[in-house]
Enzyme design. Structure first.
Site, PDB file in Angstrom:
ATOM      1  N   SER A  85     -61.145 -23.824 -37.478  1.00  0.00           N
ATOM      2  CA  SER A  85     -59.963 -23.597 -37.740  1.00  0.00           C
ATOM      3  C   SER A  85     -59.664 -23.292 -39.219  1.00  0.00           C
ATOM      4  O   SER A  85     -59.186 -22.306 -39.572  1.00  0.00           O
ATOM      5  CB  SER A  85     -58.944 -24.382 -36.993  1.00  0.00           C
ATOM      6  OG  SER A  85     -58.903 -24.032 -35.547  1.00  0.00           O
ATOM      7  N   TYR A  99     -60.705 -21.039 -24.790  1.00  0.00           N
ATOM      8  CA  TYR A  99     -61.444 -19.978 -25.338  1.00  0.00           C
ATOM      9  C   TYR A  99     -61.312 -18.840 -24.252  1.00  0.00           C
ATOM     10  O   TYR A  99     -60.890 -18.712 -23.049  1.00  0.00           O
ATOM     11  CB  TYR A  99     -62.819 -20.058 -25.604  1.00  0.00           C
ATOM     12  CG  TYR A  99     -63.177 -21.147 -26.671  1.00  0.00           C
ATOM     13  CD1 TYR A  99     -63.118 -20.416 -28.063  1.00  0.00           C
ATOM     14  CD2 TYR A  99     -63.393 -22.278 -26.685  1.00  0.00           C
ATOM     15  CE1 TYR A  99     -63.461 -21.284 -28.858  1.00  0.00           C
ATOM     16  CE2 TYR A  99     -63.737 -23.197 -27.806  1.00  0.00           C
ATOM     17  CZ  TYR A  99     -63.801 -22.552 -29.005  1.00  0.00           C
ATOM     18  OH  TYR A  99     -63.938 -23.327 -29.930  1.00  0.00           O
ATOM     19  N   GLN A 155     -57.533 -32.060 -34.445  1.00  0.00           N
ATOM     20  CA  GLN A 155     -57.086 -30.877 -35.280  1.00  0.00           C
ATOM     21  C   GLN A 155     -57.564 -31.237 -36.845  1.00  0.00           C
ATOM     22  O   GLN A 155     -57.880 -30.238 -37.424  1.00  0.00           O
ATOM     23  CB  GLN A 155     -55.531 -30.820 -35.319  1.00  0.00           C
ATOM     24  CG  GLN A 155     -55.237 -29.565 -34.997  1.00  0.00           C
ATOM     25  CD  GLN A 155     -53.632 -29.351 -34.375  1.00  0.00           C
ATOM     26  OE1 GLN A 155     -53.083 -30.404 -34.139  1.00  0.00           O
ATOM     27  NE2 GLN A 155     -53.161 -28.120 -34.251  1.00  0.00           N
ATOM     28  N   ASP A 194     -61.190 -30.135 -37.388  1.00  0.00           N
ATOM     29  CA  ASP A 194     -61.260 -28.819 -36.894  1.00  0.00           C
ATOM     30  C   ASP A 194     -61.668 -27.764 -38.118  1.00  0.00           C
ATOM     31  O   ASP A 194     -60.976 -26.932 -38.450  1.00  0.00           O
ATOM     32  CB  ASP A 194     -59.957 -28.286 -35.912  1.00  0.00           C
ATOM     33  CG  ASP A 194     -60.343 -27.157 -35.415  1.00  0.00           C
ATOM     34  OD1 ASP A 194     -61.505 -26.505 -35.612  1.00  0.00           O
ATOM     35  OD2 ASP A 194     -59.672 -26.534 -34.520  1.00  0.00           O
ATOM     36  N   ARG A 197     -61.163 -28.593 -29.470  1.00  0.00           N
ATOM     37  CA  ARG A 197     -59.924 -27.873 -29.874  1.00  0.00           C
ATOM     38  C   ARG A 197     -58.606 -28.688 -29.425  1.00  0.00           C
ATOM     39  O   ARG A 197     -58.037 -27.968 -28.645  1.00  0.00           O
ATOM     40  CB  ARG A 197     -60.024 -26.441 -29.698  1.00  0.00           C
ATOM     41  CG  ARG A 197     -61.142 -25.632 -30.056  1.00  0.00           C
ATOM     42  CD  ARG A 197     -61.681 -25.818 -31.309  1.00  0.00           C
ATOM     43  NE  ARG A 197     -60.993 -24.910 -32.340  1.00  0.00           N
ATOM     44  CZ  ARG A 197     -61.453 -23.552 -32.625  1.00  0.00           C
ATOM     45  NH1 ARG A 197     -62.271 -22.947 -31.990  1.00  0.00           N
ATOM     46  NH2 ARG A 197     -60.638 -22.914 -33.690  1.00  0.00           N
TER      47      ARG A 197
HETATM   48  P1  NAD Z   1     -62.233 -17.243 -31.225  1.00  0.00           P
HETATM   49  O1  NAD Z   1     -62.692 -17.194 -33.032  1.00  0.00           O
HETATM   50  O2  NAD Z   1     -63.203 -17.805 -30.539  1.00  0.00           O
HETATM   51  O3  NAD Z   1     -61.739 -15.808 -30.839  1.00  0.00           O
HETATM   52  C1  NAD Z   1     -60.609 -15.164 -31.730  1.00  0.00           C
HETATM   53  C2  NAD Z   1     -59.544 -14.608 -30.797  1.00  0.00           C
HETATM   54  O4  NAD Z   1     -60.262 -13.305 -29.945  1.00  0.00           O
HETATM   55  C3  NAD Z   1     -59.396 -15.475 -29.535  1.00  0.00           C
HETATM   56  O5  NAD Z   1     -57.822 -15.595 -29.561  1.00  0.00           O
HETATM   57  C4  NAD Z   1     -59.654 -14.883 -28.292  1.00  0.00           C
HETATM   58  O6  NAD Z   1     -58.755 -14.986 -27.058  1.00  0.00           O
HETATM   59  C5  NAD Z   1     -59.742 -13.420 -28.649  1.00  0.00           C
HETATM   60  N1  NAD Z   1     -60.362 -12.440 -27.757  1.00  0.00           N
HETATM   61  C6  NAD Z   1     -61.734 -12.920 -27.342  1.00  0.00           C
HETATM   62  N2  NAD Z   1     -62.178 -11.844 -26.578  1.00  0.00           N
HETATM   63  C7  NAD Z   1     -61.374 -10.756 -26.639  1.00  0.00           C
HETATM   64  C8  NAD Z   1     -61.183  -9.503 -26.174  1.00  0.00           C
HETATM   65  N3  NAD Z   1     -62.122  -8.978 -25.319  1.00  0.00           N
HETATM   66  N4  NAD Z   1     -59.974  -8.846 -26.401  1.00  0.00           N
HETATM   67  C9  NAD Z   1     -58.943  -9.249 -27.279  1.00  0.00           C
HETATM   68  N5  NAD Z   1     -58.965 -10.673 -27.886  1.00  0.00           N
HETATM   69  C10 NAD Z   1     -60.207 -11.292 -27.235  1.00  0.00           C
HETATM   70  O7  NAD Z   1     -61.020 -18.008 -31.232  1.00  0.00           O
HETATM   71  P2  NAD Z   1     -60.501 -19.101 -32.016  1.00  0.00           P
HETATM   72  O8  NAD Z   1     -59.486 -19.136 -33.044  1.00  0.00           O
HETATM   73  O9  NAD Z   1     -61.688 -20.049 -32.524  1.00  0.00           O
HETATM   74  O10 NAD Z   1     -59.700 -20.255 -31.077  1.00  0.00           O
HETATM   75  C11 NAD Z   1     -60.219 -20.342 -29.726  1.00  0.00           C
HETATM   76  C12 NAD Z   1     -59.266 -21.234 -28.905  1.00  0.00           C
HETATM   77  O11 NAD Z   1     -59.129 -22.602 -29.291  1.00  0.00           O
HETATM   78  C13 NAD Z   1     -57.900 -20.541 -28.687  1.00  0.00           C
HETATM   79  O12 NAD Z   1     -57.425 -20.953 -27.372  1.00  0.00           O
HETATM   80  C14 NAD Z   1     -56.995 -21.545 -29.624  1.00  0.00           C
HETATM   81  O13 NAD Z   1     -55.932 -21.528 -29.417  1.00  0.00           O
HETATM   82  C15 NAD Z   1     -57.699 -22.895 -29.305  1.00  0.00           C
HETATM   83  N6  NAD Z   1     -57.483 -23.643 -30.625  1.00  0.00           N
HETATM   84  C16 NAD Z   1     -56.816 -24.924 -30.380  1.00  0.00           C
HETATM   85  C17 NAD Z   1     -56.845 -25.647 -31.456  1.00  0.00           C
HETATM   86  C18 NAD Z   1     -55.824 -27.136 -31.239  1.00  0.00           C
HETATM   87  O14 NAD Z   1     -55.428 -27.273 -30.307  1.00  0.00           O
HETATM   88  N7  NAD Z   1     -56.133 -28.097 -31.912  1.00  0.00           N
HETATM   89  C19 NAD Z   1     -56.924 -25.418 -32.864  1.00  0.00           C
HETATM   90  C20 NAD Z   1     -57.757 -24.111 -32.963  1.00  0.00           C
HETATM   91  C21 NAD Z   1     -58.012 -23.134 -32.018  1.00  0.00           C
END
Ligand code: NAD
Length: 380
Positions: A133, A228, A127, A130, A122
């Site tokens: 996403s 994460y 991006q 991804d 990520r």
């Molecule tokens: P995910 O589907 O793994 O989880 C969804 C959300 O649920 C996350 O924000 C997580 O923090 C939250 N979560 C988990 N346990 C929880 C709890 N007990 N209570 C409340 N919330 C909780 O997440 P995702 O959308 O796949 O994203 C994962 C990571 O990757 C994040 O840090 C996101 O910012 C990052 N990301 C980065 C990029 C990039 O830089 N290109 C792109 C997409 C995502």
């Protein structure tokens, strides 16, 4: 170099891995593309759309497997197709490495080079590849539409001759990609939105979408490697639940999206919390397949609990098959460009994106977590 596009066999899977527009780009790079008949039909791309851009329709699924060097899939390779694979062949798709390690083991045993889009890092550079996403965003959008359609209320504020309707209150739990799109969609529909995430870093993103961030201070580290969420202690979970209860009790709609990769989803909404919601309110649990964020939710089902409708929809991106396929195909195109910079495949393990998403190669499983899961399976 030949790339094959198979027809997805998964139940209710309407997406296709490569759409004609992307196939045209690949053919422009000198790559041949062979498509299984009807592969794109559920995403409204018929065989003629593919032949019009220069692709060939395979006489059979088996012949496609025999002829191509790389197979582009959405949901990976079904067990019935594993025997069609040959050493050195490349497979790209959602391979569910932590959920289906047995299949990964079989891919390794067949000598396949398997690229799991779930393992694309990520990072900013990755991006455009991804797929987690691009598809999660669609799930977040559709979750709000499902909730709005099931809610026996208006979502926006309305001032009418018959009086004023107050806007619906939507609470989004988990503000990752799906959650942020759910917030944006609920705001576009005119709801008042509150959101909570275990990672405090998302507060500003939540606020920039016009939602209120629910403050729950936890005295422990909540972010793991790669950004994460980390699994938190029972005491911290209790503390978070106590604060969230008040917000959930007042909500018309709750959308839950919280996941911890490779583990059962955390329970954020207990049955006691559901019992405090108004009858007719709606919960959409996007983590139902991973055990659910809401007690009582069932994967693929709608359940009524204390008068509250709890929906556990599966594979929402597939229900928006046209745009889900379009964005997924663009993600794959960018990944394929990394793999085939000119006209030949270059397996560059020095490139962090390729290194992390290449799950099997040369008979080996390259990811330690998946190797551990396979070892557990063997020991059972
Ligand atoms: P995910 O589907 O793994 O989880 C969804 C959300 O649920 C996350 O924000 C997580 O923090 C939250 N979560 C988990 N346990 C929880 C709890 N007990 N209570 C409340 N919330 C909780 O997440 P995702 O959308 O796949 O994203 C994962 C990571 O990757 C994040 O840090 C996101 O910012 C990052 N990301 C980065 C990029 C990039 O830089 N290109 C792109 C997409 C995502």
């Amino acid at each position: 170099m030949r790339i094959g596009v198979i027809r997805e066999e998964g139940l209710n899977e309407y997406r296709v891995a490569l759409i004609p527009e992307v196939v045209k780009t690949l053919i422009g790079k000198g790559i041949e593309v062979i498509v299984e008949s009807q592969a794109g039909v559920h995403a409204f791309h018929n065989d003629e759309d593919y032949t019009a851009v220069g692709a060939v329709i395979a006489p059979s699924r088996q012949s496609l497997f025999q002829e191509v060097d790389l197979i582009a899939t959405v949901q990976g390779i079904a067990s019935a197709d594993l025997s069609h694979l040959r050493p050195g062949q490349i497979v790209v798709g959602f391979l569910n490495p932590l959920g289906d390690p047995r299949c990964i083991q079989q891919l390794a045993e067949r000598g396949v080079t398997a690229l799991a889009v779930e393992l694309v890092p990520r990072t900013s550079r990755a991006q455009s590849m991804d797929a987690l996403s691009s598809q999660a965003s669609i799930a977040g959008y559709k979750a709000v539409l499902l909730a709005a359609a099931a809610l026996p209320k208006y979502v926006p504020m309305l001032t009418t001759a018959a009086g004023t309707i107050r806007p619906a209150k939507v609470v989004v739990l988990g503000a990752g990609v799906a959650g942020l799109q759910a917030i944006a969609t609920a705001r576009r529909l005119g709801a008042t939105v509150e959101a909570y995430d275990i990672r405090p870093a998302v507060r500003e993103e939540v606020q920039s979408l016009g939602a209120h961030f629910i403050d729950v201070t936890l005295n422990e580290e909540t972010t793991a490697v790669g950004g994460y969420a980390k699994e938190i202690s029972e005491a911290a979970k209790e503390h978070a639940r106590a604060i969230l209860t008040q917000h959930i009790a007042a909500a018309d709609v709750v959308i839950t999206t919280a996941q911890v990769p490779g583990r059962k989803a955390p329970v954020l909404v207990t049955e006691a919390m559901v019992s405090q919601m108004r009858p007719g309110s709606v919960v959409v649990d996007l983590a139902s397949e991973q055990g659910g964020n809401c007690e009582g939710s069932e994967a693929g089902k709608d359940v009524r609990l204390h008068g509250v409708l709890i929906m556990g929809p599966l594979n929402l991106p597939s229900t928006v098959a046209v745009h889900a396929s379009q964005s997924y195909a663009k993600n794959l195109l960018n990944l394929i460009k990394l793999l085939i910079p000119k006209s030949e495949v270059v397996l560059d393990f020095g490139d962090d994106i390729f290194d992390q998403c290449c799950l099997t190669h040369g008979g080996e499983i390259r990811n330690q977590r998946v190797r551990d899961l396979v070892a557990q399976l063997t020991n059972v």
